[in-house]
Design a protein around this motif. Structure first.
Motif, short mmCIF file in Angstrom:
data_model
loop_
_atom_site.label_atom_id
_atom_site.label_comp_id
_atom_site.label_asym_id
_atom_site.label_seq_id
_atom_site.Cartn_x
_atom_site.Cartn_y
_atom_site.Cartn_z
N ASP A 125 -3.08 5.75 -1.73
CA ASP A 125 -4.30 5.11 -2.22
C ASP A 125 -4.01 3.95 -3.17
N ALA A 126 -2.77 3.86 -3.63
CA ALA A 126 -2.41 2.81 -4.60
C ALA A 126 -2.08 1.51 -3.87
N THR A 127 -2.49 0.40 -4.46
CA THR A 127 -2.12 -0.91 -3.94
C THR A 127 -1.53 -1.75 -5.06
N ARG A 128 -0.72 -2.67 -4.66
CA ARG A 128 -0.10 -3.60 -5.60
C ARG A 128 -0.02 -4.93 -4.89
N ARG B 276 0.86 -1.18 0.00
CA ARG B 276 0.00 0.00 0.00
C ARG B 276 0.89 1.23 0.00
#
Length: 133
Positions: free
Chosen positions: A78-81, A75
């Motif tokens: 706001d971005a997740t991978r 995290r």
């Protein structure tokens, strides 16, 4: 994978020839290092990086969870991978994003008593993270 096999074969050859007292045909350390380079970690550096353990690490605005089942979740705001991870003694801790076959390898130092760990990315940038669980 081919580099890993080549490194293993070179290491076995070096050990076998030195055991016999004839190291004339054994690969030099420079040759082994050149073969092993992948993700910024050489064969000679492999022993300085301990085995990465599963857990959650925070630092540099990123929270990275390495699960025992070999999956990871990152995290960054706001971005997740997400994807899979594995530890390799030559390449370090390698992450493969879900739906990709391209991996990124990181060199993680030893977790210190205060929980901090130095992490060097594939681009050579080092970040201090804290193992929180």
């Amino acid at each position: 994978m081919t580099k890993l096999v080549a490194l293993t074969a070179a290491s076995v050859l070096a050990l076998a020839t030195s055991a016999c007292g004839n190291d004339a045909d054994a690969p030099s350390e420079a040759q082994i290092d050149e073969t092993a380079l992948d993700g910024g970690l050489s064969a000679n550096d492999a022993t300085q990086y301990p085995v990465t353990t599963a857990g959650t690490y925070e630092g540099g605005g990123v929270t990275m969870t390495l699960s025992e089942d070999g999956s990871f979740l990152e995290r960054n705001g706001d971005a997740t991978r997400e994807g899979t991870w594995e530890y390799d003694t030559i390449r370090g801790t390698c992450l493969t994003d879900q739906g990709s076959d391209q991996e990124q390898c990181y060199n993680m130092g030893e977790v210190q008593d205060d929980g901090t760990v130095s992490v060097t990315g594939p681009d050579g940038t080092t970040t201090t993270m804290t193992k929180v669980s």
